[in-house]
Structures are given as structure tokens and as C-alpha cells.
Design an enzyme around this catalytic site. Structure first.
Site, PDB file in Angstrom:
ATOM      1  N   ASP A  43     -26.041   6.671  37.001  1.00 47.30           N
ATOM      2  CA  ASP A  43     -25.927   5.219  36.807  1.00 47.30           C
ATOM      3  C   ASP A  43     -25.914   4.946  35.311  1.00 47.30           C
ATOM      4  O   ASP A  43     -26.961   4.905  34.666  1.00 47.30           O
ATOM      5  CB  ASP A  43     -27.107   4.496  37.469  1.00 47.30           C
ATOM      6  CG  ASP A  43     -27.024   4.513  38.998  1.00 47.30           C
ATOM      7  OD1 ASP A  43     -26.430   5.465  39.562  1.00 47.30           O
ATOM      8  OD2 ASP A  43     -27.568   3.590  39.632  1.00 47.30           O
ATOM      9  N   LYS A  65     -21.784  -1.567  39.295  1.00 46.41           N
ATOM     10  CA  LYS A  65     -23.162  -1.981  39.564  1.00 46.41           C
ATOM     11  C   LYS A  65     -23.501  -3.179  38.700  1.00 46.41           C
ATOM     12  O   LYS A  65     -23.129  -3.227  37.534  1.00 46.41           O
ATOM     13  CB  LYS A  65     -24.079  -0.786  39.280  1.00 46.41           C
ATOM     14  CG  LYS A  65     -25.567  -1.061  39.408  1.00 46.41           C
ATOM     15  CD  LYS A  65     -26.366   0.249  39.245  1.00 46.41           C
ATOM     16  CE  LYS A  65     -27.853  -0.030  39.080  1.00 46.41           C
ATOM     17  NZ  LYS A  65     -28.640   1.200  38.848  1.00 46.41           N
ATOM     18  N   LYS A 115     -22.697  -1.865  43.838  1.00 40.84           N
ATOM     19  CA  LYS A 115     -24.151  -1.790  43.936  1.00 40.84           C
ATOM     20  C   LYS A 115     -24.799  -2.967  43.211  1.00 40.84           C
ATOM     21  O   LYS A 115     -24.860  -2.991  41.991  1.00 40.84           O
ATOM     22  CB  LYS A 115     -24.657  -0.474  43.331  1.00 40.84           C
ATOM     23  CG  LYS A 115     -26.195  -0.348  43.321  1.00 40.84           C
ATOM     24  CD  LYS A 115     -26.649   0.991  42.762  1.00 40.84           C
ATOM     25  CE  LYS A 115     -28.167   1.018  42.542  1.00 40.84           C
ATOM     26  NZ  LYS A 115     -28.638   2.277  41.935  1.00 40.84           N
TER      27      LYS A 115
END
Lengths: 490, 332, 294
Positions: free
Chosen positions: B164, B232, B268
Site C-alpha cells: 500500500d 485506495k 479500497k
């Protein structure tokens, strides 16, 4: 009744299928039959019989109500006349407090009224709960505040009421149309006789009970129910000073002829064939939502519906793809289910008209498309439908369908968009989708429509005037402007 | 469905990736050519989707799906191996009283805890749960490129299945799109393993710092074009984290990107999603915006910590008919 | 156990109202409040300049949210204040009678007028824009629209003699348009103002929109008039000499100043038709130009 639709996509079972989420009917207690609300109480008709009102979603009979005849209308007008003197003599601040009370009671009873409206009209509970009822309460709040401020409204230092207002309203937003009519009339010191539509009388009859709870003096609000003949008796009654009508252009013209040569003041809120104009530089995802909202809100049974989509040719395919994809997610069915987006058509008669016009669209060569959706076997249903390849010559581009049917046309330039949008006897609403502010304002100047929405559609607010150009009627409801229809001209 | 959007977005899709011929100006022209976002309309749509009423069987489905999509997260300065092991045990067995409860999708930690997490998941008999590691000087993204790449390399070497990364918001906001684009590409390159597999790359925009919806849409296309496997919303470390409108916009972006390129990218939302009710709203949004192709942990994740226990309490309520309480779920 | 007759009443501790909370004065001081016959009624907080400073900070913090709320929402909240005040009508009539030395009937009438005044201003929330603003037909291809916006943080010196109606008459028009306020209660008759805080606190009014201080008017007014983060001041409760001094101080950051009325009867200005002058006093007009083209 089931309408067969051409289906270009087939339904498959969804992984995430929403279980039924019905709103409870127990919150509303409908009596088996209703009289006429005249002079503060429910009374029987002198001669008229009983009519039935049904749930359009199931064809179940909800209640019987009274057909008001001419002598009943006369009684109601006389009651309103008798109440007019004291009501108009009240200080504005006191009239305001009655209207504030009504607004509060509507808020308190809003869930009950939302369910009732959904039952009687067929529109989804999501709409009655989130749109109709909040707007009804807000409308009473707004005009309550005007009652003691009329001297500041720009109609003279001491504007005077007209007298008895005869108000005839349609079935598409029964309680909201009632609020639009009654709130400004009462705030300005008029008394009213209101006739709800023959297919949706119940919320107006419940409103009578709200007047009772609010302690409103008798005769200030009278509700007479019935069919078109009741309405004709009412607007033709020599004792009324003001006629306010919302409904079809054909009936509006009839009323205009009826009041010709009298002293009655007239406002008309009639049909429309709104253009929703999408430019290539539009915020496309939001435009899609606006198109859907513009034509499928309330099953398209909206006088200001964006029933003509004018899309710039350069983005026609993208818009249509996205629109069709979006339509497949519309949930059509039980109006009481909290997840329903599109409910039932209000009546068999209206369904027949929509069906006939849609058939004409096909016959005239437009291409018809509907998403796959299962329609209930009972009740009055019409699948969300769009027609592509429509031209200005097609009936579905010119006549008001008043149903969930969108006609898609294209344009190349701004001038062409304006010309096509204005090329109709109607002039109620229009939508513009572009990120360019100066274009929005130029278009707004050129469009011959009473309401122009930019990058949004079907927005209503009690502070904002609403009404039409041309054959969409005259007069404005809402806002400061809405007071004018109920005040003597200074 | 035809791919009408492909034409519109074609310029972005064929965005030049060669540093010699590309420039900030070229990227700017392409990203700023995307359709605008009307904030009022976007927020109204997100709010409308939030009014869906998800009951009974649908709720049971949604609760289990949401649990299975959680990247169970601990990203604190005070993290210890013990804390991470406890989290892994929780993720592998969320509700000890009900073995039918799904496992979470991943455990999300700082890179120095990735190896610990990997071991703990194996020890808990749940090797299928992914280890996600934040990287690239999370959460600020303020470090030299070499440091960011080393951070990524360490995490991958430690066994992280997913990386991430955060973008350089300063570069994005000052129009240095090429720098952001190349950073993503370079981090993506570091995700490759010697065995030919590669860690999945989630690219965090920090929507709260990008400030406008137009920027979120541009960042989405920039990241997807540079190779992101997931996009995300947030680090969870700033005031505004995942929001329904921001996530809706990113869902629209992955939908349109697939229509244009054929490549599917996941989404996400992270930070601030604490209740089952909120999670279900997001699932409704996925269902009605991109459809069931995205309704799995492969394509949609929740970055969350306290969300799991609320989902578990709701799940217990559904099965027993009684409201549960915080004493009946485990706290780790 | 039976209650002795007459029962010993429970007395209320009167406090300030700042940022939605009910603090004592940070100074720890109080002063005697008596009725018109010098009978002791209560100790009221004797607020200090630091309390005034805190009140300004609270009002500034609340300004963004309150001015950004929809007019409809503000109107609903003002109407709610009227509803809550109506429910405590007897209590306020008692306090007004004691504060102003009038009969119960007269006090009831003044209380009723104060309730109705909230209703009057509640209705203005979503109408003042249409009355005070509008489209301007400029000679060119431009859309041109003027709209009133709230001035900001307003300091209000409540009338000294009209303890409830007067105070509502200066407070309601200031906040209905989106301003936030620091209200300095009447020095001699502060109790209705301090009790009004309890009504405001239970009417969905966001904390900090109204802050109420009691004490020495001049002592509180001077720092408020000089405060650089106060945008306007209503001098209704200031005696002529003090009013001039405050107006001079207010010039430092060009506060909007509403001068006290010069009526000889202290109640006349408040029983008369309120009109719109106070409503329009704390508004700025913003005019927006936008081209109209293609």
C-alpha cells in the site's frame, strides 16, 4: 396489467439481491369511507354517491369517498366565504402561527402521510418520505413566515387578500400540490375550497384532520372530493374570487374559458415537455443521474419532467451507454419497499395513455429500449423506457407522455439545442449540463421555460418560484413571487 | 455494453510512459481532459445509495462479504510483534464462538512487521490471508525516492503480498504529474519477486489532501495508467479519510478504466469506516456502480480496524435475534 | 416524611453561557441582583474581560457552521426557540415581573411578545435574501446578483430596562441571518437573559452561536468594542456617553455600529413593530458578476 417491453438485456440472479424491505402499513389508519370536509367537519353529500380510490400498485380498494355535487360545492364556497372575514382580519402574526402549527404537525405525522401517499398514488415510499413530505412541511413553514411580512413582499404597503380561492390539484404530488396551493392562500388571508384529484383524494382528507389538530377556524379550509365535474362546479362557482389549477393543459384551457369575463383571478400550472440538454463538456456521471432523475422521478408523472433528452452528438454514444447501464440498476416494483426506485403508474387511464404514446413512438420509427425488469401482475405498471432516434416530428417528442418514457434527440451546436428545446408549445422546465458557466447563463437567457436547472434537475424549494411559460400556464408558486397570485393588485 | 467511454478516455489510456517524450504538460492536458465532477450531484448520488435498506438475507450476505473484505489494520508507532500476532489471530478467527465466520482478507501493517504477520498467519492456519504492508514513507510520502523504493523492497522481501504505497501529494498538487506517474511505476517494479510473482500494488491518494473531486478522478486515472492494481482512498491518518462520494468517484473511475482498457482495478476505502451500517452502504455502492464483478475481496477492500467487531456484533444479532455488546466480541 | 409548609424552594445558580456551556465567571466574581424593591433575587456572575474574550472565540468558532447552515434550518431553530420559550412562559413572566417591577399580567404580555418576536424573526430566515438581494440589470453580457451575507461576530449590549423583550429584539435579528453573537445582559436585570440561555441550549442552536455574559456593561463592552475579531456592535444597552466612547473604539477595525435609540420611554423601541432595520444592520451585500456567453 403488464406492459410488454422490448428487452435488450436479460436479467440474471444477482449476487447481492436486496431482500424485501417494506415500510409498515400499520402506521396509517384509513377509514372505510370519507365525507366532504366543509365548515370544519366531515359531512355527507346532499346527493352525490360514493367513489372508490384504489392502490395503483395492487388495485386494492383503499377507501370510499364522496362525490361532491354542485350543491355541496356551493356549501363549501359559502363556508369559505363566511370564514373569510374573520380569517383575513386576523393579524398576520396569528395566521402565521396557525400555519407554523400545520407545518409542525405535518412533520410529526410525516411517516404516516408518506405511507398514505404511497398507497394512494403508487409512488415509491423513498420519494414520499424523502421528497414529498419534507417539501410539504417546508412549504407551510415558508409561507407561515410570510403571513406577518406581506408589507415587505413588494406588493404594496398593505396588500389585501382576494377572498375565496378555488383550488384544483392533480394526482402526481397530491399533498405537495395541496401545500403549494393552501399555504400561500392562507398566509395572505384567503380561505380555500380545494378539490384533490379523483384518483388520490386521501391525503387531502387526512389534511383536514391536521387542520382540526391545528385548531384552524372552521371554513378556512374546505376539501371537496369528486371527479372532473366537481372541479368544474368549483371553478365555475360565482362565489369564488380566485381559481388556481394544476393539471393538464387541456383542462387548463377549459378553465381559462370558464373564468373568461368574470372577475376571478386565475393561475395555471400545466403540462410540459422539458428539454434536458447535455453538452460534451458536461460532468457526465452527474448528468446521467440528472437524466434519470429528470424522467423517472415519480414515474415521469411530473409536469416539469425532462422528457426530451437533447444530447450533443459527440457524446451521444457514451451518454446512451452509461444511461442504459444505469437504468438496469433501477428497481421497479412494490412502492412500499424502501428500495424501490420506480413505482406504479397512478391509474389505468394514465397507463393506457402512456402505452398508446409509446406505441406511437415505435410506429413512427423510433427505437425503443427498456431494461430487463419484472413487473407485478396486478396494478398499473410501465417499465422505464427510452426512445432513441427521435426527431422533433415524432409525437413522443411533442406530446406530454406523463410517464417513464424518455425521448432522446441530438444536437450539434448550442444554437441548435436552444432552437429544439424551445420548439414546443410548452415552456415549463429545462436542464443544462455543461461545466462552462457562461454557457449555462447564455442558455438560461435563451430558453423559454419558467424553470431552468443547471447541472441538476427536478429541484424544488419553497423559496424558489415555479411555473411556466407559454402553454405550461401562468403565475408562479413558491417564493415571494408565489404571494402575488393571492393578493389584490396594488 | 459497448465501450463508449473508451473513446473519451483513449488519450489517457495511451498515455506516453517514456520519460523522454512525456512531460507534466502532456499529462496535465490528458488528465484535465477528463469529464468534470459536479460535487453536489456526486454527493447526492452517494447519499441516495446510502438510503438503501438492507435486511435479513441481504444483510447476512453483506455482513459476511464485508468481513471477508477487511484489511485488518494496525499502523501505530506503538505496534509490537505481540500486537501484530494478536491481530493476525483475530483476522484468522474473527469470532471464536462461530467458526462459520469468514476470515478477513488481509492484515495491514508497517513493513517492519510484515514478516511477523506472515509467520503469525501461517501459525494460525490461515496462510491464505494476505499480508499488506504500507510503504513509500507512509503516511506522508515525504522521503527520497531511494528510501521509498528501499521501503518497498524490504516489505516485499519480508513476504508482503500487497504493497500500500502513498503518492506524493505535494508533487500531484503542484502539477508534477510525471513524477507521481513514474514513482508509481518504479514502486510497481519493486513489487516483483524473484519467483516471477508480484505483490499487488495499492496506490493511496490521500483524498482528504487532494481536496477536490476532480483531483481524485485525475489521480485515479494517473495511478491506473501507471499500473496500480488497487486504488485506495486514504492513509487513515488525516482528518478526512474514506468518504462515500470519494469512493463512488473511484468506483466510476475503475469502471470506466476497465471499459476503456479491459483491465480491472480494485478499490479500497480506508479510514473512518467503523460500523456495519457504513460498510453495507459501501457494498451497495459497489453493487450499483460497478456490479458484482467487484463484489469480492479480490476487487474491493475495507481498510479498517474497529469495523470488524461491529460487523461481528451485527452478525451475532442476526443469528440470535438479540443485540450483542462489546463484551461478546474479542478485543485485540 | 411530609414537606413542611411553606416548602423551602431550591434556588438556581445563575451562570454565564459561553460556547454552549454554562461556566461561572473565570474571575470568580458575582454581584447582587435585586428586584425593583431591592429584594435580593440571586447572585449573577460578574463576567470579566477574559470571559468576553472567551465568548468572542466561541462565537468565531461557531460562525462558519451557523452562517453556512441553510436559511431553512436557521428558521426552524429560531422557531424551536419560540416553542421552548412558550413552554417556560410562566417562569419568564415571573422573572420579568421581578426584573422590571411590573404586574404579572404586564409581564406575561411582555413575555408573549418576546415569544412572538422569535416567530417573527424565524420567518425572516429564508426571506431576507429575497427582500434585501436580487438580480441587477447591468448594461453588458453579465449575470449580476446581489445577496446579503452575515457580517460575522456581533457584540450586543442588551437594553438595560426591557429585560426579555428588548433582549430578544436585539438578539434574534442578529443571529437569524447567520451572525454569531456575544450578548451582554442588562446589568440590573440579567436573570431573564441568563435563563434564556437554558432555552437556547435546548433548541438545537449550535454551541457558540449565542454567548451570554452578565456583569458591568461598560467593563464588558470596552474590550468587546476594541476587539479586532468582533465585526459589529449593537449599542442598545449603552448610555450616551459610553456609546460614544465605544463607537470611537469600534472605529479601530471599522466595526458596524448600531447606535442606541433615543426614546425617553425605555420600552417603546421594543413594543413597536420591529420592522427590518435591525435585521438589515448586520448584513454585508455581496455582488457576483459572471459573463453570459457561449
Amino acid at each position: 396489467m403488464t406492459e410488454l417491453t422490448q428487452q435488450t438485456e436479460t436479467a440474471k440472479p444477482a449476487a447481492f439481491a436486496y431482500a424485501p424491505a417494506p415500510e409498515s402499513r400499520a402506521v396509517v389508519d384509513i377509514a372505510p369511507s370519507y365525507g366532504l370536509f366543509i365548515d370544519g367537519e366531515f359531512t355527507d353529500s346532499a346527493a352525490g354517491g360514493l367513489r372508490k380510490t384504489v392502490s395503483p400498485a395492487t388495485e386494492e380498494v383503499l377507501a370510499e369517498y364522496t362525490q361532491a355535487e354542485a350543491e355541496d360545492v356551493d356549501r363549501a364556497v359559502k363556508a369559505a366565504r363566511k370564514a373569510f372575514g374573520p380569517w383575513s382580519a386576523l393579524p398576520g402574526a396569528e395566521r402565521a402561527k396557525y400555519l407554523f402549527r400545520i407545518a409542525r404537525i405535518v412533520q410529526e405525522r410525516s411517516r404516516e402521510l408518506a405511507v398514505l401517499e404511497t398507497l394512494d398514488n403508487g409512488k415509491p415510499i423513498r420519494e414520499t418520505r424523502d421528497a414529498d413530505l419534507p417539501l410539504v412541511a417546508a412549504h407551510f413553514f415558508y409561507y407561515a413566515g410570510w403571513a406577518d411580512k406581506l408589507a415587505y413582499a413588494g406588493f404594496g404597503a398593505a396588500p389585501q387578500p382576494l377572498g375565496v380561492a378555488a383550488q384544483v390539484i392533480p394526482w402526481n404530488f397530491p399533498l405537495m400540490m395541496l401545500a403549494w396551493k393552501i399555504a400561500p392562500a392562507l398566509a395572505t388571508g384567503n380561505t380555500v375550497v380545494l378539490k384533490p384529484a379523483e384518483t388520490t383524494p386521501l391525503s387531502a382528507l387526512f389534511f383536514a384532520d391536521i387542520c382540526r389538530q391545528a385548531g384552524l377556524p372552521r371554513g378556512v379550509v374546505n376539501i371537496v372530493t369528486g371527479d372532473g365535474s366537481t372541479g368544474a362546479s368549483l371553478v365555475g362557482h360565482p362565489g369564488v374570487d380566485k381559481v388556481a389549477f394544476t393539471g393538464s393543459t387541456a383542462v387548463g384551457k377549459e378553465i381559462a374559458r370558464t373564468v373568461a369575463g368574470t372577475d376571478k383571478r386565475l393561475t395555471l400550472e400545466l403540462g410540459g415537455k422539458g428539454a434536458n440538454i447535455v453538452f460534451e463538456d458536461a460532468p457526465l456521471d452527474q448528468a446521467i443521474e440528472g437524466i434519470v432523475n429528470g424522467i423517472f422521478f415519480n414515474q415521469g408523472q411530473v409536469c416539469c419532467a425532462g422528457s426530451r433528452l437533447l444530447v450533443q452528438e459527440s457524446v451521444h454514444d457514451e451518454v446512451l451507454d452509461a444511461l442504459k447501464r444505469r437504468l438496469t440498476t433501477l428497481r421497479v416494483g412494490d412502492p412500499l419497499d424502501k428500495n424501490t426506485d420506480v413505482g406504479a403508474i397512478n391509474s389505468a387511464e394514465q397507463l393506457a395513455r402512456i402505452t398508446e404514446l409509446a406505441a406511437a413512438g415505435e410506429a413512427e420509427g423510433a427505437e425503443r429500449w427498456s431494461p430487463a425488469c419484472e413487473l407485478p401482475s396486478d396494478g398499473y405498471w410501465f417499465a422505464p423506457t427510452l426512445f432513441t432516434g427521435v426527431t422533433q416530428a415524432h409525437r413522443i417528442a411533442r406530446e406530454e407522455v406523463f410517464g417513464p418514457v424518455l425521448s432522446v434527440l441530438t444536437f450539434r451546436t448550442q444554437e441548435e439545442a436552444v432552437a429544439k428545446a424551445n420548439n414546443t408549445p410548452y415552456g415549463l422546465s429545462a436542464g443544462i449540463w455543461t461545466e462552462k458557466g457562461s454557457r449555462i447563463l447564455k442558455m438560461a437567457n435563451q430558453l423559454r421555460a419558467g424553470v431552468v436547472w443547471a447541472n441538476t434537475f427536478n429541484k424544488f424549494d419553497p423559496a424558489s418560484p415555479f411555473g411556466g411559460y407559454k402553454e405550461s400556464g401562468f403565475g408562479r408558486e413558491g417564493g415571494r413571487h408565489g404571494l402575488e397570485a393571492y393578493l389584490e393588485h396594488a | 455494453m459497448t465501450h463508449g467511454y473508451a473513446r473519451r478516455y483513449g488519450a489517457v489510456v495511451t498515455m506516453p510512459t517514456d520519460a523522454d517524450t512525456s512531460s507534466d504538460a502532456a499529462l496535465r492536458r490528458q488528465l484535465h481532459g477528463l469529464p468534470g465532477v459536479d460535487a453536489v450531484g456526486l454527493e447526492a448520488r452517494a447519499a441516495a445509495l446510502g438510503t438503501r435498506s438492507i435486511k435479513t438475507t441481504a444483510k447476512a450476505y453483506a455482513l459476511d462479504l464485508a468481513i471477508s473484505m477487511i484489511d485488518l489494520t494496525t499502523l501505530e508507532g506503538a505496534d509490537t510483534p505481540g500486537k501484530v500476532r494478536a491481530l493476525c489471530a483475530k483476522g484468522a478467527n474473527p469470532d471464536p464462538t462461530d467458526r462459520s465466520t469468514p476470515k478477513v482478507a488481509a492484515i495491514c501493517v508497517y513493513s517492519d512487521m510484515a514478516a511477523t504477520a506472515k509467520e503469525a498467519l501461517v501459525a494460525n492456519g490461515a496462510p491464505e490471508i494476505k499480508v499488506a504492508s504500507v510503504a513509500t514513507a507512509f503516511p506522508s510520502g515525504r522521503a527520497a525516492m531511494a528510501v521509498k523504493l528501499a521501503d518497498t523492497r524490504d516489505a516485499v522481501a519480508a513476504g508482503a503480498d500487497e504493497i500500500d504505497m502513498v503518492i506524493d501529494r505535494g508533487a500531484f498538487l503542484s502539477g508534477r504529474y510525471l513524477q507521481v506517474f513514474e514513482e508509481i511505476q518504479q514502486v510497481k517494479a519493486e513489487c516483483a519477486r524473484p519467483d516471477g510473482e508480484e505483490a499487488h500494488l495499492k496506490v493511496i491518494f490521500e483524498n482528504g489532501e487532494l481536496a477536490t473531486y476532480d483531483n481524485i478522478r485525475r489521480a485515479s486515472w494517473l495511478a491506473m495508467s501507471a499500473g496500480a492494481d488497487f486504488i485506495k482512498t486514504s492513509t487513515g491518518k488525516v482528518t478526512v479519510n474514506a468518504t462515500p462520494p470519494g469512493t463512488l468517484l473511484m468506483l466510476e473511475a475503475v469502471r470506466d478504466f476497465r471499459a476503456a482498457t479491459g483491465r480491472q482495478v480494485g478499490v479500497k476505502p480506508a479510514g473512518g469506516i467503523r460500523t456495519a451500517k457504513d460498510a453495507i452502504k459501501y457494498l451497495v455502492m459497489v453493487n450499483e456502480t460497478v456490479g458484482e464483478d467487484w463484489l469480492s475481496r479480490d476487487w474491493f477492500r475495507f481498510g479498517a480496524s474497529s469495523l470488524l467487531n461491529d460487523l461481528l456484533m451485527q452478525r451475532q444479532k442476526l443469528s440470535t435475534g438479540r443485540y450483542s455488546g462489546p463484551d461478546y466480541v474479542t478485543v485485540d | 416524611m411530609s414537606t413542611p409548609e411553606p416548602r423551602l424552594p431550591v434556588l438556581k445558580t445563575y451562570k454565564l453561557y459561553v460556547g454552549g456551556k454554562f461556566p461561572r465567571s473565570e474571575s470568580g466574581r458575582v454581584y447582587d441582583v435585586t428586584d425593583s424593591r431591592s429584594t435580593w433575587l440571586a447572585n449573577a456572575p460578574l463576567a470579566s474581560r477574559k470571559d468576553a474574550r472567551d465568548a468572542v472565540a466561541a462565537a468565531r468558532k461557531a460562525f462558519g457552521g451557523w452562517s453556512g447552515a441553510t436559511a431553512y434550518n436557521r428558521g426552524q431553530i429560531l422557531y424551536r426557540i419560540a416553542e421552548m420559550l412558550e413552554g417556560r412562559r410562566d417562569q419568564f413572566a415571573t422573572e420579568v415581573a421581578a426584573a422590571e417591577g411590573v404586574s404579572r399580567n404586564k409581564a406575561l404580555a411582555r413575555t408573549d411578545a418576546a415569544i412572538d418576536r422569535w416567530v417573527w424573526y424565524a420567518g425572516w430566515a429564508d426571506k431576507v435574501t429575497q427582500v434585501a438581494g436580487g438580480a441587477n440589470p447591468v448594461a453588458g453580457p453579465f449575470f449580476n446578483l446581489s445577496t446579503p451575507e452575515p457580517t460575522g461576530v456581533v457584540a450586543l449590549l442588551a437594553p438595560q430596562r426591557s429585560s426579555l423583550l428588548g433582549l430578544v429584539s436585539v438578539l434574534a435579528p442578529a443571529i437569524v441571518t447567520g451572525n454569531t453573537a456575544i450578548l451582554v445582559a442588562s446589568h440590573e436585570a440579567p436573570l431573564p437573559a441568563l435563563s434564556l440561555a437554558e432555552v437556547l441550549a435546548t433548541s438545537d442552536l449550535p454551541p457558540g452561536v449565542v454567548n451570554i455574559l452578565s456583569g458591568n456593561t461598560a467593563e464588558l463592552a470596552r474590550p468587546l468594542a476594541a476587539h479586532q475579531d468582533v465585526n459589529a456592535i449593537d449599542l442598545a444597552g449603552a448610555a450616551p456617553e459610553l456609546a460614544t466612547e465605544l463607537e470611537v473604539a469600534a472605529a479601530d477595525n471599522l466595526k458596524r455600529v448600531l447606535r442606541p435609540t433615543t426614546d425617553t420611554d425605555p420600552h417603546t423601541p421594543w413594543t413597536a413593530d420591529p420592522g427590518t432595520s435591525r435585521l438589515l444592520s448586520f448584513l454585508e451585500t455581496k455582488t457576483v458578476w459572471h459573463p453570459i456567453g457561449t
